[in-house]
Write a protein that holds these residues in place. Structure first.
Motif, PDB file in Angstrom:
ATOM      1  N   GLU A   1       0.644  -1.217  -0.160  1.00  0.00           N
ATOM      2  CA  GLU A   1      -0.153   0.439  -0.037  1.00  0.00           C
ATOM      3  C   GLU A   1       1.039   1.271  -0.119  1.00  0.00           C
ATOM      4  OE1 GLU A   1      -3.697   0.683  -0.116  1.00  0.00           O
ATOM      5  OE2 GLU A   1      -3.271  -1.110  -0.604  1.00  0.00           O
ATOM      6  N   ASP A   2       1.800   1.303   0.959  1.00  0.00           N
ATOM      7  CA  ASP A   2       2.561   2.624   0.761  1.00  0.00           C
ATOM      8  C   ASP A   2       3.490   2.859  -0.764  1.00  0.00           C
ATOM      9  OD1 ASP A   2       4.301   0.692   1.013  1.00  0.00           O
ATOM     10  OD2 ASP A   2       5.682   0.745   2.343  1.00  0.00           O
ATOM     11  N   LYS A   3       3.349   1.995  -1.509  1.00  0.00           N
ATOM     12  CA  LYS A   3       4.145   2.322  -2.612  1.00  0.00           C
ATOM     13  C   LYS A   3       3.244   2.808  -4.414  1.00  0.00           C
ATOM     14  CE  LYS A   3       7.440   1.156  -6.121  1.00  0.00           C
ATOM     15  NZ  LYS A   3       7.286   1.360  -7.245  1.00  0.00           N
ATOM     16  N   VAL A   4       3.030   4.472  -4.089  1.00  0.00           N
ATOM     17  CA  VAL A   4       2.423   4.632  -5.268  1.00  0.00           C
ATOM     18  C   VAL A   4       2.809   5.746  -6.377  1.00  0.00           C
ATOM     19  CG1 VAL A   4       0.489   6.569  -5.264  1.00  0.00           C
ATOM     20  CG2 VAL A   4       0.949   5.217  -3.393  1.00  0.00           C
ATOM     21  N   SER A   5       2.505   4.654  -7.369  1.00  0.00           N
ATOM     22  CA  SER A   5       3.362   5.385  -8.562  1.00  0.00           C
ATOM     23  C   SER A   5       2.113   6.265  -9.277  1.00  0.00           C
ATOM     24  CB  SER A   5       3.718   4.344  -9.426  1.00  0.00           C
ATOM     25  OG  SER A   5       3.487   2.949  -9.485  1.00  0.00           O
ATOM     26  N   HIS A   6       3.319   7.566  -9.821  1.00  0.00           N
ATOM     27  CA  HIS A   6       2.574   8.747  -9.830  1.00  0.00           C
ATOM     28  C   HIS A   6       1.437   8.451 -11.548  1.00  0.00           C
ATOM     29  CE1 HIS A   6       2.232  10.792  -6.472  1.00  0.00           C
ATOM     30  NE2 HIS A   6       3.643  10.289  -6.442  1.00  0.00           N
ATOM     31  N   MET A   7       0.861   8.247 -12.012  1.00  0.00           N
ATOM     32  CA  MET A   7       0.489   8.057 -13.540  1.00  0.00           C
ATOM     33  C   MET A   7       0.310   9.322 -14.290  1.00  0.00           C
ATOM     34  SD  MET A   7       1.152   4.780 -13.357  1.00  0.00           S
ATOM     35  CE  MET A   7       0.630   3.600 -15.121  1.00  0.00           C
ATOM     36  N   ILE A   8       0.955   8.895 -15.708  1.00  0.00           N
ATOM     37  CA  ILE A   8      -0.099  10.385 -16.348  1.00  0.00           C
ATOM     38  C   ILE A   8      -0.750   9.168 -17.767  1.00  0.00           C
ATOM     39  CG2 ILE A   8       0.452  11.795 -18.174  1.00  0.00           C
ATOM     40  CD1 ILE A   8       3.461  12.113 -16.701  1.00  0.00           C
ATOM     41  N   HIS A   9      -1.998   9.510 -18.454  1.00  0.00           N
ATOM     42  CA  HIS A   9      -2.321   8.814 -18.726  1.00  0.00           C
ATOM     43  C   HIS A   9      -2.759   9.630 -20.113  1.00  0.00           C
ATOM     44  CE1 HIS A   9      -3.491   5.252 -15.840  1.00  0.00           C
ATOM     45  NE2 HIS A   9      -3.451   6.657 -15.516  1.00  0.00           N
ATOM     46  N   ILE A  10      -2.834   9.257 -21.904  1.00  0.00           N
ATOM     47  CA  ILE A  10      -2.765   9.841 -22.182  1.00  0.00           C
ATOM     48  C   ILE A  10      -4.179   9.112 -23.472  1.00  0.00           C
ATOM     49  CG2 ILE A  10      -2.379  10.631 -24.518  1.00  0.00           C
ATOM     50  CD1 ILE A  10       0.586  10.951 -23.295  1.00  0.00           C
ATOM     51  N   ILE A  11      -4.402   9.741 -24.418  1.00  0.00           N
ATOM     52  CA  ILE A  11      -5.778   9.025 -24.642  1.00  0.00           C
ATOM     53  C   ILE A  11      -6.025  10.249 -25.934  1.00  0.00           C
ATOM     54  CG2 ILE A  11      -7.246   8.093 -22.632  1.00  0.00           C
ATOM     55  CD1 ILE A  11      -9.684  10.126 -23.282  1.00  0.00           C
ATOM     56  N   ASP A  12      -6.763   9.853 -26.942  1.00  0.00           N
ATOM     57  CA  ASP A  12      -7.244   9.991 -28.299  1.00  0.00           C
ATOM     58  C   ASP A  12      -8.814  10.543 -27.849  1.00  0.00           C
ATOM     59  OD1 ASP A  12      -8.338   9.092 -31.368  1.00  0.00           O
ATOM     60  OD2 ASP A  12      -7.117   7.334 -29.577  1.00  0.00           O
ATOM     61  N   THR A  13      -9.190  11.072 -28.350  1.00  0.00           N
ATOM     62  CA  THR A  13     -11.248  11.292 -28.028  1.00  0.00           C
ATOM     63  C   THR A  13     -11.948  10.832 -28.740  1.00  0.00           C
ATOM     64  OG1 THR A  13     -10.930  13.742 -29.215  1.00  0.00           O
ATOM     65  CG2 THR A  13     -10.911  14.278 -27.058  1.00  0.00           C
ATOM     66  N   GLU A  14     -11.617  10.183 -29.542  1.00  0.00           N
ATOM     67  CA  GLU A  14     -12.401   9.334 -30.480  1.00  0.00           C
ATOM     68  C   GLU A  14     -12.043   8.230 -30.205  1.00  0.00           C
ATOM     69  OE1 GLU A  14     -14.511   8.323 -34.214  1.00  0.00           O
ATOM     70  OE2 GLU A  14     -14.075   9.730 -32.728  1.00  0.00           O
ATOM     71  N   HIS A  15     -10.992   7.407 -29.554  1.00  0.00           N
ATOM     72  CA  HIS A  15     -11.304   6.667 -29.001  1.00  0.00           C
ATOM     73  C   HIS A  15     -10.245   6.410 -27.106  1.00  0.00           C
ATOM     74  CE1 HIS A  15      -9.669   5.851 -32.776  1.00  0.00           C
ATOM     75  NE2 HIS A  15     -10.983   4.815 -32.872  1.00  0.00           N
ATOM     76  N   PRO A  16     -11.609   6.999 -26.744  1.00  0.00           N
ATOM     77  CA  PRO A  16     -10.903   7.184 -25.098  1.00  0.00           C
ATOM     78  C   PRO A  16     -10.828   5.773 -24.736  1.00  0.00           C
ATOM     79  CG  PRO A  16     -13.116   7.462 -25.265  1.00  0.00           C
ATOM     80  CD  PRO A  16     -12.761   7.212 -27.247  1.00  0.00           C
ATOM     81  N   TRP A  17     -11.276   4.628 -24.934  1.00  0.00           N
ATOM     82  CA  TRP A  17     -10.857   3.470 -24.273  1.00  0.00           C
ATOM     83  C   TRP A  17      -8.953   2.611 -24.290  1.00  0.00           C
ATOM     84  CZ3 TRP A  17     -14.113   3.379 -27.740  1.00  0.00           C
ATOM     85  CH2 TRP A  17     -13.772   3.333 -29.676  1.00  0.00           C
ATOM     86  N   ASP A  18      -8.566   3.273 -25.332  1.00  0.00           N
ATOM     87  CA  ASP A  18      -7.412   2.603 -25.922  1.00  0.00           C
ATOM     88  C   ASP A  18      -6.305   3.972 -24.931  1.00  0.00           C
ATOM     89  OD1 ASP A  18      -5.449   2.182 -26.717  1.00  0.00           O
ATOM     90  OD2 ASP A  18      -4.978   2.925 -28.533  1.00  0.00           O
TER      91      ASP A  18
ATOM     92  N   TYR B   1      -3.085   5.048 -22.653  1.00  0.00           N
ATOM     93  CA  TYR B   1      -2.243   4.915 -22.956  1.00  0.00           C
ATOM     94  C   TYR B   1      -1.182   5.064 -21.380  1.00  0.00           C
ATOM     95  CZ  TYR B   1       3.201   4.112 -23.824  1.00  0.00           C
ATOM     96  OH  TYR B   1       4.387   4.040 -23.367  1.00  0.00           O
ATOM     97  N   SER B   2      -0.775   4.343 -20.520  1.00  0.00           N
ATOM     98  CA  SER B   2      -0.665   4.988 -19.726  1.00  0.00           C
ATOM     99  C   SER B   2       1.345   4.964 -19.024  1.00  0.00           C
ATOM    100  CB  SER B   2      -1.010   3.785 -18.343  1.00  0.00           C
ATOM    101  OG  SER B   2      -2.520   4.516 -18.712  1.00  0.00           O
ATOM    102  N   ILE B   3       1.336   6.286 -18.892  1.00  0.00           N
ATOM    103  CA  ILE B   3       3.160   6.158 -18.940  1.00  0.00           C
ATOM    104  C   ILE B   3       3.646   6.309 -16.876  1.00  0.00           C
ATOM    105  CG2 ILE B   3       5.375   7.283 -18.929  1.00  0.00           C
ATOM    106  CD1 ILE B   3       3.525   9.033 -20.689  1.00  0.00           C
ATOM    107  N   ASN B   4       4.463   5.193 -16.357  1.00  0.00           N
ATOM    108  CA  ASN B   4       4.688   5.383 -14.711  1.00  0.00           C
ATOM    109  C   ASN B   4       5.659   6.473 -14.998  1.00  0.00           C
ATOM    110  OD1 ASN B   4       5.395   4.997 -12.786  1.00  0.00           O
ATOM    111  ND2 ASN B   4       6.022   2.851 -12.456  1.00  0.00           N
TER     112      ASN B   4
END
Length: 830
Positions: free
Chosen positions: A44-61, A63-66
């Motif tokens: 629980e104590d380890k947290v990774s800060h993620m950045i997520h990038i999507i294109d608005t036409e395919h929001p489910w796709d 891409y999560s960057i650690n």
């Protein structure tokens, strides 16, 4: 305002994605959205800060960057081209991200700079000196240059020759301003300087730019009783070192603290923003307490200084003016509001002169004039950016319009924070609003161009047309404009867009030639009635591209020939010579210009084959083009495209004499049939019916009769017309919002694929590589990429070795034919 779709994280036993605090979100001009969450690991104590990038036409796709940031991410900023992203954190680290292999679902870190342990509160790219203004009063004008004028604006920093220098500027909590510059070689130059001599804590800051190339920073220590300070920052490069000069500008005190009744009421400043990046003279402030907020809008004005009477009687020097001083004046303030959780400012650079504002209010044109406030009860209000009166309201899931007091009492009892938006962002045409709530869900809202006021159809079309033209001129993505196009509007929009385009001067038409075809194609996909025309527009894009590639391979025989290039000469001769016999047209050309080595010609055979198949398909379907619009209909009257096809047949014929292997292969019923000759003859007769200089006529009976015989002479191929469109746009036609999940392709709409049922493929059909014009088999094993805009599919790795084909592939490495971005698709889905 209404909800278009909601995208949620998959439910896991231990909810691993928790929204970060502060949560940040940023929307680029190419309709890519980036937002941050924190991800809890197994321990629980380890947290990774993620950045997520999507294109608005395919929001489910997604891409999560650690991100590798050690502290929580405090800023995300896209650059003006929408292809690089900056992220900064609470430990003073700044990272610059870019696409790897030009794919929107694959990113890598290019540069890092660090101010150890000094949290960053504001971040911005340096300005590149490009600024447009939209003039609403000119929206009826025929000239694009009058509607969208270029404003004189200096870049923050220039290289040799006036080229803007890339780089970014950050402000830290301890009052430092830090600049990093990207040198052309790729090295980073960094420097930092304190904002003023007495450094103080900076809790909130924002950055804006002035027309003269200076930077203005606004900063506050977070207490509403302290002044909001403004600083001028000048960046320069002196003998390979970066230098920063700062200067104090007039400051202001919030109005609510000078008012004796409210002095203690709003103790903290929670938001500080310049109204736009390019306007450092208007600032928006929001002060809050536990359950409420107040918003103020201030403006910087020049005022005359009163002078003591002693100096009044002095004989005035000629031309001496009264001394002036810059002073902040309050423009407007709101009454007490619910507590504000986030603010979104418009990015559309609309001109706010009095005449423009008047025309905008007369025609009810609102994009770019409203700013959005999200409240802790889950609702969103859009306020006018100057007068702060409410233009539109959206009630979130938890807050309906309140009735009586009982619901308020009930709400207090339930306890726990209601769902509200932690981050809000407008799209670049201000027609869509993205919000990330406190559960990390992404909401996409449509913001109507007239803010829900009822308009007649023509005015609505004019508003959408105006914004489509803006996207065409700037090269921004127009996905958010399509959100508002009803299927019934498509035909009129395409016609009007074409009319406006034909009124521009020749040079501009040439620049926008392919872009307008791409806009028309994406419009036509929205309605079942025009879907067949979308096929024509896609074929036209491919046709223009193949034609220009073929012509670029021709070389003049003598190098210092003063006359036209071989490609232009070919066009000229084909236009003059209206002979239906291909060999007679060929005689007029200098064949030595067409001499190419064997391998390049052989490698282009797939493209040559496509041209041959396309001509055959067009002619064989000529008799069927009646009341029902079929693919290929758009080419019947398009003299320019038919002329282009004619030129290509002539080129292919000459190349076939040099290397018979590169000729297109047709399956003919008789052995002595000269297929190229036959196709050229019929094509020329069709072209003569639709030439630009003559009156358009219908194809004559004998031509139609001959075309009816074609299928019995040659085997007509099936054309794989339209790339499969799997985005959300086609599914958003209904009024009900879509529910999507990150990581799961949407299967909404059952088996039917919206309006485009005529083009659904059976699972056993061959898959096409649309750019290389080759079949990839029923189950392709190669990794592929697809266009985010039109769905065009092509293989990631090139199977070709020759330079001619490499040159063709190099053209499409960054963007698709239609200008859309590429995303990698897994092999089994292609």
């Amino acid at each position: 305002m209404e909800l278009a779709y909601v995208c949620d994280w998959e439910k896991r036993p231990q909810n691993s994605h928790c929204p970060s605090i502060p949560l940040v979100c940023s929307w680029s001009c190419r309709n890519l959205l980036a937002f941050s969450t924190d991800m809890k690991g197994e321990d629980e104590d380890k947290v990774s800060h993620m950045i997520h990038i999507i294109d608005t036409e395919h929001p489910w796709d997604v891409y999560s960057i650690n991100s590798g940031h050690t502290e929580v991410i405090s800023c995300l900023e896209w650059d003006q081209s929408g292809s690089k992203l900056l992220s900064a954190d609470g430990d003073g680290q700044i990272k610059c991200w870019a696409m790897s292999d030009h794919l929107v679902n694959s990113w890598e870190c290019l540069h890092c700079s660090s101010l150890d342990g000094d949290p960053i509160v504001a971040l911005s790219w340096l300005h590149n000196g490009v600024k447009l203004a939209l003039h609403v009063e000119m929206s009826g004008s025929t000239n694009f240059g009058e509607k969208f004028s270029r404003v004189k604006f200096s870049p923050s920093l220039t290289l040799f020759g006036g080229k803007p220098m890339e780089g970014w500027l950050a402000v830290t909590v301890s009052g430092l301003v830090s600049v990093s510059l990207l040198k052309p070689g790729g090295a980073l130059l960094t420097a930092s300087e304190s904002l003023c001599r007495l450094r103080g804590r900076v809790a909130l800051a924002d950055i804006a730019f002035t027309g003269g190339g200076n930077i203005v920073v606004a900063a506050t220590d977070g207490s509403s009783s302290s002044p909001v300070q403004f600083y001028k920052v000048v960046v320069s490069v002196v003998s390979e070192k970066c230098r920063i000069d700062t200067e104090l500008l007039p400051s202001l005190f919030l109005r609510c603290t000078t008012d004796p009744l409210r002095r203690e009421k709003y103790p903290t400043v929670t938001h500080l923003k310049f109204l736009t990046r390019e306007n450092s003279e208007q600032v928006l402030l929001c002060a809050s307490h536990q359950s409420g907020s107040i918003v103020e809008c201030w403006s910087l004005r020049k005022e005359g200084l009163p002078v003591n009477n002693i100096f009044q009687h002095r004989s005035p020097v000629v031309g001496e003016k009264q001394p002036t001083i810059l002073k902040w004046r309050i423009l407007t303030t709101t009454s007490d509001l619910e507590r504000v959780s986030s603010i979104a400012l418009p990015k559309l650079p609309i001109s706010i002169s009095n005449t423009d504002l008047k025309v905008a209010s007369d025609t009810k044109f609102c994009p770019g004039l409203g700013l959005a406030l999200a409240f802790h009860d889950g609702s969103i209000q859009i306020l006018h950016r100057l007068s702060l009166h409410t233009m539109g309201v959206f009630y979130g899931s938890s807050s309906g319009p309140r009735t009586g007091d009982e619901s308020a009492i009930k709400r207090q009892r339930t306890g726990g924070p209601s769902i509200h938006f932690k981050a809000l962002q407008f799209s670049w045409t201000s027609l869509a609003l993205a919000g990330v709530d406190n559960h990390g869900k992404l909401h996409m809202l449509r913001v109507s161009p007239s803010m829900g006021q009822v308009l007649e159809m023509n005015t609505t079309l004019r508003h959408l047309l105006f914004l489509l033209e803006y996207c065409m001129v700037t090269g921004y993505d127009w996905w958010d404009v399509l959100l508002h196009v009803q299927p019934g509007m498509v035909h009129n929009l395409v016609e009007k867009l074409h009319e406006e385009y034909m009124r521009q001067n020749q040079a501009l038409q040439q620049v926008l030639a392919t872009r307008i075809v791409a806009v028309k194609a994406s419009l036509c996909k929205l309605s079942a009635a025009t879907a067949a025309r979308a096929c024509d527009f896609h074929a036209k894009l491919l046709l223009i591209a193949i034609s220009s590639t073929f012509k670029s391979l021709l070389r003049p025989h003598v190098l210092n020939t003063p006359d036209k290039s071989p490609g232009d000469r070919l066009t000229e001769i084909c236009a003059k010579n209206i002979d239906t016999d291909i060999d007679k047209v060929m005689i007029n050309l200098k064949t030595e210009e067409f001499v190419l080595d064997g391998p390049p010609l052989q490698s282009l055979q797939q493209l040559i084959q496509w041209v041959g198949d396309f001509v055959l398909y067009l002619l064989a379907n000529l008799p069927n083009q009646g009341s029902l619009v079929r693919p290929g209909f758009g080419f019947m009257r398009d003299g320019a495209s038919l002329a282009m096809l004619r030129e290509m047949l002539v080129m292919i014929r000459i190349w076939g004499l040099l290397k018979p292997g590169c000729l297109p292969t047709f399956t003919a019923t008789s052995d002595n049939q000269d297929s190229m000759q036959l196709l050229f003859r019929l094509l020329t007769r069709l072209w003569l019916c639709s030439r630009e200089d003559g009156p358009p006529q219908d194809p004559d009976e004998s031509l139609i009769d001959e075309c009816c015989l074609l299928p019995s002479q040659l085997l007509v191929p099936g054309m794989d017309w339209l790339p499969l469109n799997d985005g959300v746009m086609v599914k958003l036609q209904g009024k009900t919002p879509l529910r999507l999940q990150f990581g799961k392709p949407s299967s909404a709409g059952g088996g039917s694929n919206g309006p485009l049922e005529i083009f659904t493929r059976s699972p056993s059909s061959q898959k096409m590589d649309h750019l290389r014009c080759v079949h990839m088999g029923v189950c392709p094993t190669e990794e592929s990429k697809a266009c985010t805009r039109c769905g065009c599919v092509t293989m990631l790795r090139s199977p070709n070795k020759t330079s001619a084909m490499k040159q063709w592939e190099q053209r499409w490495i960054k963007n698709c034919l239609c200008g859309g971005l590429w995303r990698r698709i897994p092999p089994m889905l292609t």
